[in-house]
Write an enzyme that holds these catalytic residues in place. Sequence first.
Site, PDB file in Angstrom:
ATOM      1  N   ILE A 115      -7.277  -5.376   7.695  1.00 29.42           N
ATOM      2  CA  ILE A 115      -8.451  -4.518   7.508  1.00 29.42           C
ATOM      3  C   ILE A 115      -9.369  -4.994   6.379  1.00 29.42           C
ATOM      4  O   ILE A 115     -10.502  -4.505   6.264  1.00 29.42           O
ATOM      5  CB  ILE A 115      -8.053  -3.046   7.276  1.00 29.42           C
ATOM      6  CG1 ILE A 115      -7.361  -2.865   5.932  1.00 29.42           C
ATOM      7  CG2 ILE A 115      -7.178  -2.536   8.406  1.00 29.42           C
ATOM      8  CD1 ILE A 115      -7.114  -1.401   5.580  1.00 29.42           C
TER       9      ILE A 115
ATOM     10  N   ASP B  74      -1.799  -6.349   9.345  1.00 28.99           N
ATOM     11  CA  ASP B  74      -2.869  -5.442   8.934  1.00 28.99           C
ATOM     12  C   ASP B  74      -3.960  -6.305   8.298  1.00 28.99           C
ATOM     13  O   ASP B  74      -3.790  -6.819   7.195  1.00 28.99           O
ATOM     14  CB  ASP B  74      -2.302  -4.429   7.939  1.00 28.99           C
ATOM     15  CG  ASP B  74      -3.323  -3.386   7.507  1.00 28.99           C
ATOM     16  OD1 ASP B  74      -4.526  -3.691   7.534  1.00 28.99           O
ATOM     17  OD2 ASP B  74      -2.920  -2.273   7.139  1.00 28.99           O
TER      18      ASP B  74
ATOM     19  N   LYS C 141     -13.062  -0.830   5.385  1.00 29.97           N
ATOM     20  CA  LYS C 141     -13.204  -1.691   4.209  1.00 29.97           C
ATOM     21  C   LYS C 141     -14.319  -2.719   4.398  1.00 29.97           C
ATOM     22  O   LYS C 141     -15.177  -2.876   3.536  1.00 29.97           O
ATOM     23  CB  LYS C 141     -11.878  -2.402   3.918  1.00 29.97           C
ATOM     24  CG  LYS C 141     -10.665  -1.487   3.903  1.00 29.97           C
ATOM     25  CD  LYS C 141     -10.792  -0.355   2.907  1.00 29.97           C
ATOM     26  CE  LYS C 141      -9.559   0.542   2.927  1.00 29.97           C
ATOM     27  NZ  LYS C 141      -9.677   1.682   2.001  1.00 29.97           N
TER      28      LYS C 141
ATOM     29  N   TYR D 285       0.836  -1.206   0.000  1.00 28.58           N
ATOM     30  CA  TYR D 285       0.000   0.000   0.000  1.00 28.58           C
ATOM     31  C   TYR D 285       0.873   1.260   0.000  1.00 28.58           C
ATOM     32  O   TYR D 285       1.671   1.461   0.914  1.00 28.58           O
ATOM     33  CB  TYR D 285      -0.886  -0.046   1.239  1.00 28.58           C
ATOM     34  CG  TYR D 285      -1.765   1.142   1.507  1.00 28.58           C
ATOM     35  CD1 TYR D 285      -2.533   1.731   0.500  1.00 28.58           C
ATOM     36  CD2 TYR D 285      -1.855   1.663   2.800  1.00 28.58           C
ATOM     37  CE1 TYR D 285      -3.358   2.808   0.775  1.00 28.58           C
ATOM     38  CE2 TYR D 285      -2.692   2.738   3.087  1.00 28.58           C
ATOM     39  CZ  TYR D 285      -3.427   3.310   2.080  1.00 28.58           C
ATOM     40  OH  TYR D 285      -4.244   4.377   2.352  1.00 28.58           O
TER      41      TYR D 285
END
Length: 486
Positions: A240, A238, A279, A153
């Site tokens: 998410i 992470d 998300k 990202y």
Amino acid sequence: MGFEIAKTNSILSKLATSEEHGENSPYFDGWKAYDSDPFHPLKNPNGVIQMGLAENQLCFDLIEDWIKRNPKASICSNEGIKSFKAIANFQDYHGLPEFRRAIAKFMEKTRGGRVRFDPERVVMAGGATGANETIIFCLADPGDAFLVPSPYYPAFNRDLRWRTGVQLLPIHCESSNNFKITSKAVKEAYENAQKSNIKVRGLILTNPSNPLGTTLDKDTLKSILSFTNQHNIHLVCDEIYAATVFDTPQFVSIAEILDEKEMTYCNKDLVHIVYSLSKDMGLPGFRIGIIYSFNDDVVNCARKMSSFGLVSTQTQYLLAAMLSDEKFVDNFLTESAMRLFKRHKHFTNGLEEVGIKCLKNNAGLFCWMDLRPLLRESTFDSEMSLWRVIINDVKLNVSPGSSFECQEPGWFRVCFANMDDGMVDIALARIRRFVSVEKSGDKSSAMEKKQQWKKNNLRLSFSKRMYDESVLSPLSSPIPPSPLVR
């Protein structure tokens, strides 16, 4: 002009004037191009369509229906006004107990009920951005480094590096094995850091992956966890996109791996999870970021630091009620997966019809699109040239792989869940015309192709009833257009 810049720099901090925010990246430049010329079906039908935004807008109707049925959940309604004073006055960085319980329960459901989460370990933050930065502040000092599998990202450079002063060291993954993380690549990245006298404090995983849209299997997770424990470094996961999995294989959380008997030797104090509702629930504007650590000291420290980015109690109150409604949550998660599957299939089938392939993925709100056949040369300069054509002429904001630290030119991330069905079809029509021009004019000059593209008028017919102008009104931006786009 030069004098004004120098004067500004002299009165601001080094942090304020540094380039470490990462805004000067094609990833953010595509957003600026969209902001300066946003698509609107009626007011600007030839504008840029935003396909660089990983938002899940496919299930808003379910949330809106729940809110209508549960007016007491809002302290700003006639039915909920009795709770207004208590909620408006309360603000503790521990958060509302019912909110933390609801978040823990929701995290369990998004992981298929295969693992339990302790509400006392749930720490709030201002979105995943705030959660990521807070966990780095807790674990590392300026100059320390974290290993990150690439492509990753682009805003990690902002979230993890800008204010913390840490370094991000890519673990290079390759298309030859579908960008899977290998033990060899992890070991090589770690040893290279050691040779450069860089102190590695941990490894950061995004699972499911952004931008790949793939999930990590148990064996890979076990291997990485064993490596980080062996070298006494942290593992930050992470997660998410946990509930955006729309196809097999199922998502496996690092929390599940820790529960396995063969992993009981692992030091849980070195494992941490970042989560969010941006998300999975499609609520980025609510700024719900979560840190879940198995380390008591990290929980205590992160909770103190959360004072700088708390979630409003009004938001906590509403979501505590919503996420505690098990019937709603079960239906939402099921329906969301079905809608994502349908949209993904429709979009990738449309790309395949014109010969564009994507990395096989089963999660996320995007595809990792392979445009290598459209490159004039296998270089990043050629990738940037292609990206400018897509932005300026095709009028689609997609993100080039180089902004994700991808080591192979020609890959692009394209988001498909932040728009309605009509806009997806418009985007696919533009792609079809673009590929048609490219295939019919392979030997043409860039200028000839551009003229040919302009002749293929992009203006398509729209039905006013397909759109709600209040939802799709153009955005204005104070940020000037980027020179990279030009």
